[in-house]
Scaffold this motif. Structure first.
Motif, PDB file in Angstrom:
ATOM      1  N   GLY A   1       0.830  -1.333  -0.011  1.00  0.00           N
ATOM      2  CA  GLY A   1      -0.112   0.032   0.108  1.00  0.00           C
ATOM      3  C   GLY A   1       0.996   1.359  -0.126  1.00  0.00           C
ATOM      4  O   GLY A   1       0.051   2.305   0.173  1.00  0.00           O
ATOM      5  N   PHE A   2       2.062   0.971  -0.199  1.00  0.00           N
ATOM      6  CA  PHE A   2       3.120   2.175  -0.236  1.00  0.00           C
ATOM      7  C   PHE A   2       3.303   2.773  -1.460  1.00  0.00           C
ATOM      8  O   PHE A   2       3.390   1.810  -2.746  1.00  0.00           O
ATOM      9  CB  PHE A   2       4.377   1.909   0.381  1.00  0.00           C
ATOM     10  CG  PHE A   2       4.258   1.959   1.983  1.00  0.00           C
ATOM     11  CD1 PHE A   2       4.062   3.027   2.719  1.00  0.00           C
ATOM     12  CD2 PHE A   2       4.368   0.642   2.461  1.00  0.00           C
ATOM     13  CE1 PHE A   2       4.137   2.641   4.176  1.00  0.00           C
ATOM     14  CE2 PHE A   2       4.093   0.386   3.608  1.00  0.00           C
ATOM     15  CZ  PHE A   2       4.069   1.358   4.912  1.00  0.00           C
ATOM     16  N   LEU A   3       3.585   3.943  -1.936  1.00  0.00           N
ATOM     17  CA  LEU A   3       3.977   4.520  -3.161  1.00  0.00           C
ATOM     18  C   LEU A   3       5.410   3.655  -3.681  1.00  0.00           C
ATOM     19  O   LEU A   3       6.407   3.796  -2.818  1.00  0.00           O
ATOM     20  CB  LEU A   3       4.092   6.033  -3.318  1.00  0.00           C
ATOM     21  CG  LEU A   3       4.532   6.282  -4.638  1.00  0.00           C
ATOM     22  CD1 LEU A   3       3.342   6.379  -5.776  1.00  0.00           C
ATOM     23  CD2 LEU A   3       4.840   7.866  -4.505  1.00  0.00           C
ATOM     24  N   TYR A   4       5.511   2.844  -4.531  1.00  0.00           N
ATOM     25  CA  TYR A   4       6.428   1.978  -4.754  1.00  0.00           C
ATOM     26  C   TYR A   4       7.776   2.869  -5.106  1.00  0.00           C
ATOM     27  O   TYR A   4       7.763   3.839  -5.786  1.00  0.00           O
ATOM     28  CB  TYR A   4       6.288   1.109  -6.067  1.00  0.00           C
ATOM     29  CG  TYR A   4       7.137  -0.374  -5.933  1.00  0.00           C
ATOM     30  CD1 TYR A   4       7.648  -0.545  -4.908  1.00  0.00           C
ATOM     31  CD2 TYR A   4       7.022  -0.768  -7.258  1.00  0.00           C
ATOM     32  CE1 TYR A   4       8.223  -1.853  -5.004  1.00  0.00           C
ATOM     33  CE2 TYR A   4       7.688  -2.174  -7.226  1.00  0.00           C
ATOM     34  CZ  TYR A   4       8.372  -2.576  -6.329  1.00  0.00           C
ATOM     35  OH  TYR A   4       9.051  -3.848  -6.205  1.00  0.00           O
ATOM     36  N   PHE A   5       9.069   2.273  -4.808  1.00  0.00           N
ATOM     37  CA  PHE A   5      10.153   3.046  -4.870  1.00  0.00           C
ATOM     38  C   PHE A   5      10.513   3.664  -6.361  1.00  0.00           C
ATOM     39  O   PHE A   5      10.961   4.445  -6.646  1.00  0.00           O
ATOM     40  CB  PHE A   5      11.449   2.495  -4.242  1.00  0.00           C
ATOM     41  CG  PHE A   5      11.901   1.466  -4.844  1.00  0.00           C
ATOM     42  CD1 PHE A   5      13.200   1.613  -5.827  1.00  0.00           C
ATOM     43  CD2 PHE A   5      11.389   0.018  -4.730  1.00  0.00           C
ATOM     44  CE1 PHE A   5      13.791   0.599  -6.097  1.00  0.00           C
ATOM     45  CE2 PHE A   5      12.002  -1.014  -5.550  1.00  0.00           C
ATOM     46  CZ  PHE A   5      12.953  -0.744  -6.371  1.00  0.00           C
ATOM     47  N   ALA A   6      10.225   2.582  -7.176  1.00  0.00           N
ATOM     48  CA  ALA A   6      10.508   2.558  -8.544  1.00  0.00           C
ATOM     49  C   ALA A   6       9.720   3.639  -9.382  1.00  0.00           C
ATOM     50  O   ALA A   6       9.910   4.262 -10.210  1.00  0.00           O
ATOM     51  CB  ALA A   6      10.031   1.289  -9.537  1.00  0.00           C
ATOM     52  N   SER A   7       8.330   4.091  -8.487  1.00  0.00           N
ATOM     53  CA  SER A   7       7.450   4.924  -9.131  1.00  0.00           C
ATOM     54  C   SER A   7       7.894   6.381  -8.981  1.00  0.00           C
ATOM     55  O   SER A   7       7.497   7.153  -9.559  1.00  0.00           O
ATOM     56  CB  SER A   7       5.959   4.960  -8.454  1.00  0.00           C
ATOM     57  OG  SER A   7       5.516   3.544  -8.680  1.00  0.00           O
ATOM     58  N   PHE A   8       8.816   6.723  -8.062  1.00  0.00           N
ATOM     59  CA  PHE A   8       9.717   7.759  -8.070  1.00  0.00           C
ATOM     60  C   PHE A   8      10.334   8.193  -9.262  1.00  0.00           C
ATOM     61  O   PHE A   8      10.315   9.294  -9.865  1.00  0.00           O
ATOM     62  CB  PHE A   8      10.661   7.947  -6.812  1.00  0.00           C
ATOM     63  CG  PHE A   8       9.783   7.940  -5.622  1.00  0.00           C
ATOM     64  CD1 PHE A   8      10.309   9.031  -4.614  1.00  0.00           C
ATOM     65  CD2 PHE A   8       8.786   6.947  -4.738  1.00  0.00           C
ATOM     66  CE1 PHE A   8       9.424   9.357  -3.399  1.00  0.00           C
ATOM     67  CE2 PHE A   8       8.256   7.279  -3.859  1.00  0.00           C
ATOM     68  CZ  PHE A   8       8.735   8.414  -3.067  1.00  0.00           C
ATOM     69  N   VAL A   9      11.056   6.993  -9.811  1.00  0.00           N
ATOM     70  CA  VAL A   9      11.722   7.343 -11.229  1.00  0.00           C
ATOM     71  C   VAL A   9      10.862   7.484 -12.459  1.00  0.00           C
ATOM     72  O   VAL A   9      11.100   8.167 -13.147  1.00  0.00           O
ATOM     73  CB  VAL A   9      12.727   6.085 -11.341  1.00  0.00           C
ATOM     74  CG1 VAL A   9      13.698   6.189 -12.566  1.00  0.00           C
ATOM     75  CG2 VAL A   9      13.827   6.051 -10.191  1.00  0.00           C
ATOM     76  N   VAL A  10       9.704   6.804 -12.141  1.00  0.00           N
ATOM     77  CA  VAL A  10       8.930   6.809 -13.348  1.00  0.00           C
ATOM     78  C   VAL A  10       8.234   8.391 -13.334  1.00  0.00           C
ATOM     79  O   VAL A  10       8.331   8.921 -14.493  1.00  0.00           O
ATOM     80  CB  VAL A  10       7.776   5.852 -12.818  1.00  0.00           C
ATOM     81  CG1 VAL A  10       6.496   6.282 -13.762  1.00  0.00           C
ATOM     82  CG2 VAL A  10       7.998   4.366 -13.130  1.00  0.00           C
ATOM     83  N   MET A  11       8.115   8.890 -12.210  1.00  0.00           N
ATOM     84  CA  MET A  11       7.481  10.271 -12.201  1.00  0.00           C
ATOM     85  C   MET A  11       8.601  11.381 -12.853  1.00  0.00           C
ATOM     86  O   MET A  11       8.391  12.199 -13.543  1.00  0.00           O
ATOM     87  CB  MET A  11       6.880  10.818 -11.019  1.00  0.00           C
ATOM     88  CG  MET A  11       5.500  10.086 -10.366  1.00  0.00           C
ATOM     89  SD  MET A  11       4.791  10.416  -9.085  1.00  0.00           S
ATOM     90  CE  MET A  11       5.742   9.507  -7.976  1.00  0.00           C
ATOM     91  N   VAL A  12       9.764  11.023 -12.597  1.00  0.00           N
ATOM     92  CA  VAL A  12      10.837  11.984 -12.933  1.00  0.00           C
ATOM     93  C   VAL A  12      11.076  11.707 -14.489  1.00  0.00           C
ATOM     94  O   VAL A  12      11.148  12.827 -15.342  1.00  0.00           O
ATOM     95  CB  VAL A  12      12.122  11.781 -12.178  1.00  0.00           C
ATOM     96  CG1 VAL A  12      13.295  12.335 -12.781  1.00  0.00           C
ATOM     97  CG2 VAL A  12      11.992  12.031 -10.762  1.00  0.00           C
ATOM     98  N   ASP A  13      11.069  10.587 -14.748  1.00  0.00           N
ATOM     99  CA  ASP A  13      11.023  10.160 -16.486  1.00  0.00           C
ATOM    100  C   ASP A  13       9.775  10.997 -17.203  1.00  0.00           C
ATOM    101  O   ASP A  13      10.026  11.423 -18.240  1.00  0.00           O
ATOM    102  CB  ASP A  13      11.188   8.709 -16.565  1.00  0.00           C
ATOM    103  CG  ASP A  13      12.553   8.311 -16.332  1.00  0.00           C
ATOM    104  OD1 ASP A  13      13.485   9.005 -16.103  1.00  0.00           O
ATOM    105  OD2 ASP A  13      12.895   7.054 -16.523  1.00  0.00           O
ATOM    106  N   ARG A  14       8.717  10.632 -16.600  1.00  0.00           N
ATOM    107  CA  ARG A  14       7.457  11.462 -17.270  1.00  0.00           C
ATOM    108  C   ARG A  14       7.668  12.904 -17.424  1.00  0.00           C
ATOM    109  O   ARG A  14       7.165  13.650 -18.176  1.00  0.00           O
ATOM    110  CB  ARG A  14       6.263  11.207 -16.629  1.00  0.00           C
ATOM    111  CG  ARG A  14       5.754   9.518 -16.813  1.00  0.00           C
ATOM    112  CD  ARG A  14       4.314   9.279 -16.257  1.00  0.00           C
ATOM    113  NE  ARG A  14       4.273   7.882 -16.492  1.00  0.00           N
ATOM    114  CZ  ARG A  14       3.857   7.388 -17.732  1.00  0.00           C
ATOM    115  NH1 ARG A  14       3.833   8.221 -18.731  1.00  0.00           N
ATOM    116  NH2 ARG A  14       3.460   5.870 -17.774  1.00  0.00           N
ATOM    117  N   ALA A  15       8.086  13.591 -16.042  1.00  0.00           N
ATOM    118  CA  ALA A  15       8.459  15.121 -16.229  1.00  0.00           C
ATOM    119  C   ALA A  15       9.569  15.103 -17.300  1.00  0.00           C
ATOM    120  O   ALA A  15       9.488  16.375 -17.999  1.00  0.00           O
ATOM    121  CB  ALA A  15       9.001  15.422 -14.820  1.00  0.00           C
ATOM    122  N   GLU A  16      10.608  14.414 -17.043  1.00  0.00           N
ATOM    123  CA  GLU A  16      11.647  14.605 -18.253  1.00  0.00           C
ATOM    124  C   GLU A  16      10.954  14.592 -19.769  1.00  0.00           C
ATOM    125  O   GLU A  16      11.382  15.327 -20.817  1.00  0.00           O
ATOM    126  CB  GLU A  16      12.648  13.506 -18.225  1.00  0.00           C
ATOM    127  CG  GLU A  16      13.961  13.624 -19.095  1.00  0.00           C
ATOM    128  CD  GLU A  16      14.846  12.701 -19.088  1.00  0.00           C
ATOM    129  OE1 GLU A  16      15.752  12.548 -18.473  1.00  0.00           O
ATOM    130  OE2 GLU A  16      14.301  11.311 -20.055  1.00  0.00           O
TER     131      GLU A  16
END
Length: 312
Positions: free
Chosen positions: A217-232
């Protein structure tokens, strides 16, 4: 696996799990495997970094169980509540993910070490046909949820039966750097002067429960990288379509509950020829708390997918 929370209660020695220590500390575990690469493991520009992080997070979790003499990674506190391994930091170095192709065999050689009473590190060497394509270091600590059950606050937990604290390693350097970031003591990193940075743009995301959160139920650690790549992808769409990661440092400070937004703030960027280098900070939408810093170096891959075929 989850990532390190912004608010932590250190329960110290008063909260040790009921794991019986062996007569002599076990040696730190390690493992080596070959994986036949196919579509789940690849992206448009080589090895999928997100698949890789999820796989290495799982291996980290399994190695923790092995190090404690457990057949499965089912850690619980004295009340029977689940205990998780929260990532504090990860670092990808000397990566050549663009070298990966379908039907290559990726060898992952992983080892685990204890850094302190609560912190553990894993180091993963990646190779294809004995050609190194990167090293990933991951730092975690054991935590449990706070009584309110939310994702904003957790408590550290010390467990018994783990290997002894090892000698100074590159992993301990990363752990020290992560502590420096949490305390606000780091002034420069990967060529960026952190005190001279300013907000260059922001992009807000609403994480999806079925895609971005893990089974705990936590925001998965890999999703942090996903959001940065989507911002990029938004602030540099032309160059972003052609690059692959060669270096990435991620420092985790917090988490979010479902239905909370996350804002990616671009604080600094450089674009030398054929490369894209930037620092993004992630903030929780509900209160603006910083939940992560992500430093990225990506270079143009030697091949770029130029055609898209639906359903392949």
């Amino acid at each position: 696996m989850m990532n390190w929370p912004f608010t932590v209660s250190d329960l110290g020695d008063s909260c040790r799990l009921g794991v019986h220590a062996p007569a002599e500390p076990a040696a730190p575990p390690s493992r080596s495997d070959r994986i036949l690469l196919g579509m789940p493991h690849l992206s448009g520009n080589g090895l999928s970094e997100i698949w890789l992080l999820k796989e290495l997070g799982h291996r980290h979790w399994l190695l923790l169980a092995e190090s404690a003499g457990r057949p499965a990674p089912d850690f619980r506190d004295e009340a029977g509540q689940p205990v998780y391994a929260a990532f504090c930091a990860l670092s990808i170095e000397d990566a050549n993910f663009a070298a990966a192709r379908a039907n290559d065999r990726l060898r992952i050689t992983s080892s685990l070490a204890r850094l302190s009473r609560t912190q553990m590190s894993s180091r993963h060497h990646l190779a294809i046909e004995d050609r190194p394509i990167g090293v990933v270091t991951m730092i975690s600590t054991f935590v449990r949820r706070a009584p309110d059950g939310g994702n904003h606050t957790v408590a550290r937990v010390a467990i018994e039966g783990l290997p002894p604290v090892g000698e100074g390693t590159s992993a301990s350097k990363l752990a020290g750097l992560a502590a420096g970031f949490r305390a606000g003591r780091v002034e420069r990193h990967m060529g960026f002067d952190l005190h001279r940075e300013s907000e260059l743009g922001t992009w807000t995301f609403n994480p999806c429960p079925s895609l971005d959160f893990n089974g705990a139920g936590f925001l998965y650690f890999a999703s942090f990288v996903v959001m940065v790549d989507r911002a990029e992808w938004r602030f540099e769409p032309v160059l972003a379509r052609a690059v692959a990661t060669v270096r990435r440092d991620v420092f985790f400070y917090g988490n979010v509950d479902r239905c909370e937004t996350v804002t990616a703030c671009l604080l600094a960027r450089r674009e030398p020829t054929g490369a894209l280098i930037h620092h993004c900070r992630l903030r929780r939408g509900s209160d603006g708390a910083v939940i992560g810093d992500v430093f990225t170096t990506r270079t143009v891959a030697d091949r770029v997918t130029t055609e898209t075929v639906g359903g392949v």
